[in-house]
Design an enzyme around this catalytic site. Structure first.
Site, short mmCIF file in Angstrom:
data_model
loop_
_atom_site.label_atom_id
_atom_site.label_comp_id
_atom_site.label_asym_id
_atom_site.label_seq_id
_atom_site.Cartn_x
_atom_site.Cartn_y
_atom_site.Cartn_z
CD GLU A 174 86.18 -51.04 74.22
OE1 GLU A 174 86.58 -49.94 74.65
OE2 GLU A 174 85.18 -51.15 73.49
CB ALA A 204 81.59 -44.29 71.32
CB SER A 205 86.26 -46.09 71.42
OG SER A 205 86.05 -47.35 72.00
O1 LIG Z 1 73.69 -55.07 62.15
C1 LIG Z 1 74.42 -54.09 62.27
N1 LIG Z 1 74.80 -53.38 61.19
C2 LIG Z 1 75.60 -52.30 61.29
N2 LIG Z 1 76.09 -51.85 62.43
C3 LIG Z 1 75.74 -52.51 63.54
C4 LIG Z 1 74.91 -53.65 63.54
N3 LIG Z 1 74.76 -54.08 64.80
C5 LIG Z 1 75.49 -53.26 65.58
N4 LIG Z 1 76.06 -52.31 64.82
C6 LIG Z 1 76.95 -51.21 65.26
O2 LIG Z 1 78.07 -51.73 65.92
C7 LIG Z 1 78.56 -50.74 66.81
C8 LIG Z 1 78.68 -51.40 68.17
O3 LIG Z 1 79.27 -50.49 69.02
P1 LIG Z 1 79.12 -50.58 70.60
O4 LIG Z 1 77.73 -50.32 71.01
O5 LIG Z 1 79.75 -51.85 71.04
O6 LIG Z 1 79.96 -49.31 71.03
P2 LIG Z 1 81.35 -49.11 71.79
O7 LIG Z 1 82.09 -50.40 71.70
O8 LIG Z 1 82.04 -48.01 71.05
O9 LIG Z 1 80.97 -48.73 73.18
C9 LIG Z 1 77.56 -49.59 66.79
O10 LIG Z 1 78.03 -48.61 65.90
C10 LIG Z 1 76.31 -50.25 66.22
O11 LIG Z 1 75.49 -49.32 65.53
CA LIG Z 2 81.86 -52.60 71.73
#
Ligand SMILES: O=c1[nH]cnc2c1ncn2[C@@H]1O[C@H](COP(=O)(O)OP(=O)(O)O)[C@@H](O)[C@H]1O
Ligand SMILES: [Ca+2]
EC number: 3.6.1.5
Length: 500
Positions: A174, A204-205
């Site tokens: 990643e 989450a990370s």
């Molecule tokens: O418009 C926004 N404002 C604030 N946070 C956002 C917005 N769109 C996405 N996020 C946040 O961005 C992060 C995206 O993380 P993702 O789903 O890619 O997790 P991961 O990479 O840890 O698996 C999440 O915390 C989500 O809530």
């Molecule tokens: Ca992500």
């Protein structure tokens, strides 16, 4: 000489060498114009396509990439054509109803079928990479995580594309592929320029990846690539549980200090939430992840009152506690006993780094101190005022920007040891040249071998230069032939004499 005869003699078309010269020049002009027209005619571009699904902890996005069919091995050629946001939560949330995980992809995949020309469908690769949400689910329940992956696999196989697999990618992948994406889009490989570091913040990370100035002491954090004739030795680390949603749980766990006999009247006075914010939450909603401790069954059913007090200094102090800096088995560490060389060079910070800083209007022009002032002002704003001002913003995001923004500053400063100068060298980005920054593009480029290890042999001249040179040379040759004809033609006959 009669009049008719004189007309005939003076008519230049009756002199063969002038006729020849004019015809030659006309032919040359026609050839040049014809070549120029063919050259500039927008050739019907032949594109190829690739699809990558980013199955994140909070949501899934489907990216379609495209590149000119003849130039697959040229870096800088692959672009994002479309991004489709899957409705509903991330796939790991379907652990108890796995068949819904596959169904959730339908709308975006149907879209992809319409966007990509039909004759390209069978050769279009589709990859699904799941990140930290699925890593956590796998830790919690391996069987459930397999069911979810099987469900998305089944769904993706129903499409006419070339399905290449659905898997949980590692934190190193990643980080490294995020770094490849930003440097590929900035054309740093092709130009052999200095690379930029990559900072990705998920739910989450979170990942940090850069070319370090010193040896990487732990093999887990080291990754090598040979791209375009250059060797890159990267430092990368992915902190599971330090994405902004999971770290909020770590933080709340420290704040609540649950005891064995929790009563229903527990009130958490939280400095990272706004004055006037007052919401009853279940302990289960906070302690529902392997990042935090297990609750007893009786604790699970209990609630607490989450009350904001909006005190940025206290919030900042409390957030620092999530970084354990008491041990380091290497010459230097970021936190949690993880080796990290000193950060160096410029950084691109994307995903939630961008969402949060963009909402708070913090730009690279703000100094670190100014960013903290903006956060302080935001955190102390009453909850009611904020809700009035930002009616369209999701309440969960609105309530958490104070915490997330403060966490970002602390992660950089206290976690990764960014100085005020490193902060100046950091840019919060969403896209580069209209393609989103994130691991997906780098992942596809790597799996399709689209960045060659060696720089391809470059022709002496670029194609355009070659065509122009050939045109000029052809023109000169034709002119020489014509002049030669005129020059070497013996003056003879009366017509010639009469002109003079
Ligand atoms: O418009 C926004 N404002 C604030 N946070 C956002 C917005 N769109 C996405 N996020 C946040 O961005 C992060 C995206 O993380 P993702 O789903 O890619 O997790 P991961 O990479 O840890 O698996 C999440 O915390 C989500 O809530
Ligand atoms: Ca992500």
């Amino acid at each position: 000489m009669d009049e008719q005869q004189e007309m005939k003699v003076k008519n230049p078309w009756h002199r063969p060498h002038i006729f020849l010269a004019t015809a030659g020049i006309a032919a040359a002009i026609i050839i040049m114009v014809a070549i120029a027209v063919v050259q500039n005619k927008p050739l019907q571009q032949k594109y190829k396509y690739g699809i990558v699904l980013d199955a994140g902890s909070s949501h899934t996005s489907v990216y379609i990439y495209e590149w000119p069919a003849e130039k697959e091995n040229n870096t800088g050629m692959v672009k994002q054509k479309q991004a489709c946001s899957v409705k509903g939560p991330g796939i790991s949330s379907y652990s108890k109803t796995p068949e819904k995980a596959g169904e959730s992809l339908k709308e975006c995949m149907d879209n992809a079928t319409k966007t990509i020309p039909k004759h390209r469908h069978p050769e279009t690769p589709v990859y699904l990479g799941a990140t930290a949400g699925m890593r956590l689910l796998k830790m919690e329940n391996d069987v459930d995580s397999k069911k979810v992956l099987a469900s998305v696999e089944k769904s993706l196989q129903t499409y006419p594309f070339s399905y290449q697999g659905a898997r949980i990618i590692t934190g190193q992948e990643e980080g490294a592929f995020g770094w490849i994406t930003v440097n590929y889009l900035s054309e740093n490989f092709r130009k052999a320029s200095r690379t930029v570091g990559a900072l990705d913040l998920g739910g989450a990370s979170t990942q940090i990846t850069f070319v370090p100035g010193q040896q990487v002491e732990s093999s887990d954090n080291s990754i090598d690539f040979r791209l375009y004739g250059n060797d890159y030795h990267l430092y990368t680390h992915s902190f599971l549980c330090y994405g902004k949603d999971q770290v909020l749980k770590l933080y709340l766990e420290q704040q609540i200090q649950p005891n064995a006999d929790m009563t229903d009247n527990i009130i958490l006075e939280d400095p990272c939430f706004h004055p006037g914010y007052n919401i009853i939450k279940s302990f289960q909603s906070v302690f529902d992840s392997p990042c935090v401790k297990n609750l007893t069954n009786s604790q699970k059913g209990q609630n607490f009152t989450h009350r904001g007090i909006g005190n940025w200094n206290k919030c900042n102090q409390a957030i620092k506690e999530v970084f354990n800096t008491s041990h380091c088995r290497y010459s230097r560490c970021s936190f949690n006993d993880v080796f990290q060389p000193p950060v160096t060079g410029r950084f691109g910070a994307f995903s939630a780094y961008f969402f949060v800083m963009d909402f708070l209007n913090v730009t690279p022009d703000h100094s670190l101190d100014e960013a903290k002032k903006i956060l302080e002002a935001y955190c102390t704003t009453p909850w009611g005022t904020l809700k009035q001002k930002h009616r369209k913003v999701k309440e969960k995001y609105l309530a958490e920007y104070c915490f997330s923004g403060t966490y970002i500053v602390s992660l950089l400063e206290d976690g990764y040891k960014f100085t005020t100068n490193d902060w100046k060298n950091t840019e919060f980005i969403k896209t580069i040249k209209n393609s989103e920054a994130g691991w997906t593009l780098g992942y596809m480029l790597n799996l399709t071998n689209m960045i060659p290890a060696e720089a391809p042999d470059t022709p002496l001249l670029p194609y355009g230069g070659y065509v122009s040179l050939m045109l000029v040379l052809s023109f000169l040759i034709i002119v020489c032939i014509i002049l030669g004809c005129i020059f070497f033609r013996r003056p003879s006959g009366p017509a010639h004499k009469e002109i003079i």
